[in-house]
Design an enzyme around this catalytic site. Structure first.
Site, PDB file in Angstrom:
ATOM      1  N   LYS A  95      34.933   4.815  19.104  1.00  0.00           N
ATOM      2  CA  LYS A  95      33.936   5.840  19.414  1.00  0.00           C
ATOM      3  C   LYS A  95      32.883   5.274  20.365  1.00  0.00           C
ATOM      4  CE  LYS A  95      31.089   9.171  16.790  1.00  0.00           C
ATOM      5  NZ  LYS A  95      30.708   9.573  15.402  1.00  0.00           N
ATOM      6  N   SER A 146      31.159  14.374  14.461  1.00  0.00           N
ATOM      7  CA  SER A 146      30.866  14.011  15.842  1.00  0.00           C
ATOM      8  C   SER A 146      31.950  13.154  16.502  1.00  0.00           C
ATOM      9  CB  SER A 146      29.550  13.240  15.897  1.00  0.00           C
ATOM     10  OG  SER A 146      29.626  12.015  15.177  1.00  0.00           O
ATOM     11  N   SER A 192      31.267  13.068   9.944  1.00  0.00           N
ATOM     12  CA  SER A 192      31.780  12.923  11.309  1.00  0.00           C
ATOM     13  C   SER A 192      33.160  12.286  11.426  1.00  0.00           C
ATOM     14  CB  SER A 192      30.790  12.121  12.163  1.00  0.00           C
ATOM     15  OG  SER A 192      29.634  12.888  12.406  1.00  0.00           O
TER      16      SER A 192
END
Length: 445
Positions: free
Chosen positions: A77, A155, A179
């Site tokens: 990420k 996210s 997330s």
């Protein structure tokens, strides 16, 4: 060999000489350039990933026993530090900020396992939404629906899509309010949020120091455990258990409010399968869940702690922020220290009461999210966006607030939009919960 195979199956073919790490990574890198992978990556590490794959091939030929992730494609990420790069965390406002001096601990540990890191993945700006929309870098489309552009969930949006498309065996993400589990549920893969203290957060751009958890998603529970062992630098001591006799608590409070019909059907079908296989599914009230929103006010831990991170930057560069992210950060700007400390105290009391209420159960069972992935265009207005965001985060956030551990497993059937089944437990119960998740996954088929 498709990267959609599970890690153990890939490793068996590699060990038998029927595949090469280089071919697998090459396939992933080629897939990353296809239209279906638009907006999934913010950076690709082609040369480094191929070098890791070739190193793994050479080591295997030399008879070296390789770690499970060695030479296999993994994504990280965009909020994790990579030495020499500015950590953007899905933003544009951080352009020009100082580059990271070191890899984050999570990245260091993946490299130590020999993982072929193919790229950094897109995300909601500063990890502050469960929807997955990013106005700066574009929004990855959910692969579950080739006809309608649906949200991937956030996210960790790009991480989930990278795994769902077969571009990675593991997607390193983070989970502050859901997330990992939200995009895993919406994209039809498995996500594991460990107890927060299990994995170090050093080198991960923060949203909430109280809630942020370093964790990952993959295509199976076992593969999530491989990732967790690497990130924690120690495997969980999982003792496999049969499903028969496991006590699974289904709460009537909060978690089913506003659930859509497809998700309700998928959940009930899963419960029926588990009951038929011998699990004891017990309906409980768990009224404590109704207290979460009140305790988390005013502001909420994420807005308050994000305000401390962004105070100076947002004052000078507000126009460069996603306006929806800025609006949530603003909620924390005026909360007093007294209120913040009171929130911490009330949360600690709530956790103790929840832990007491869950004694005698092997897991808490509910839908990961109460709705299927909506079309991106349906969330064009702020009202629609924040309504969807609240629904997506509600169930998963309760487990972050508990400082618990949690898996999201797919429970939909072919031809349906993905739905997630969430199994959760209290902090430190990761190994026991993993055994439950393995048994439930096997029963669901």
């Amino acid at each position: 060999m498709p990267t959609t195979a599970r890690i153990a199956a890939m490793r068996a073919r590699l060990d038998a000489g029927n595949a090469s790490h280089e071919a697998i990574v090459t396939q992933a890198l080629e897939g990353a350039k296809l239209p279906s992978a638009a907006h999934v990556f913010t950076a690709l590490y082609t040369d480094a990933a191929l070098a890791a794959a070739r190193h793994a091939d050479a080591a295997r030929k030399a008879g070296v026993q390789l770690p499970a992730l060695a030479g296999l494609p993994v994504t990280i990420k965009d909020l994790y530090d990579v030495a020499g790069e500015t950590t953007m965390a899905g933003s544009v406002v951080r352009r020009g900020a100082a580059p990271a001096a070191h890899d984050s601990v999570a990245v260091q540990r993946l490299r130590a396992q020999g993982a072929a890191i193919v790229g950094k993945t897109n995300m909601t700006e500063f990890a502050f939404s469960g929807v997955g929309i990013n106005p700066h870098h574009g929004t990855p489309h959910n692969p579950a629906d080739p006809d309608i552009a649906r949200i991937p969930g956030g996210s960790s949006s790009g991480a989930a899509v990278s795994v769902a498309l077969g571009l990675a065996v593991v997607g390193l993400g983070s989970d502050t309010g859901g997330s990992i589990r939200i995009p895993a549920a919406l994209c039809g893969i498995v996500g594991f949020k460990s107890t927060q203290s299990r994995t170090p957060r050093t080198g991960a751009f923060p949203l909430s120091q109280t809630l942020d958890t370093v964790c990952a998603m993959a295509r199976s529970v076992e593969d999530c455990l491989v990732a967790d062992a690497a990130l924690a630098d120690a495997p969980l001591a999982v003792r496999r258990r049969p499903l028969q006799g496991l006590r699974l608590a289904v709460p009537s409070t909060l978690m089913f409010d506003g659930i859509d019909r497809p998700t309700a059907r998928a959940f009930q079908r899963a419960v029926t399968k588990l009951s038929a296989a011998g699990a004891q599914v017990v309906d409980i009230t768990l009224a404590e869940l109704a207290e979460v929103a009140k305790i988390n006010a005013p502001g909420g831990f994420s807005p308050i702690e994000a305000a401390a991170v962004h105070r100076a930057t947002i004052a000078d560069g507000r126009a460069l922020y996603d306006s929806r992210v800025a609006a949530r950060i603003d909620l924390g700007m005026t909360v007093s220290a007294v209120d913040y400390i009171t929130m911490q105290q009330r949360r600690a009391d709530w956790i103790a009461r929840m832990e007491g209420a869950l004694q005698g159960f092997d897991a808490l069972l509910c839908p990961t999210v109460p709705i299927a992935a909506p079309p991106i265009e349906s969330l064009a207005t702020d009202e629609a966006f924040f309504q969807a965001n609240g629904m997506l985060l509600r169930n998963t956030f309760a487990i972050n607030f508990l400082d618990g551990c949690s898996f999201s497993l797919p429970c939909h059937e072919a031809g349906e939009l993905p739905a997630g089944l969430m199994l959760s437990s209290v902090r430190g119960d990761d190994a026991r919960l993993a055994a439950v998740a393995l048994a439930v996954e096997a029963a669901l088929g």
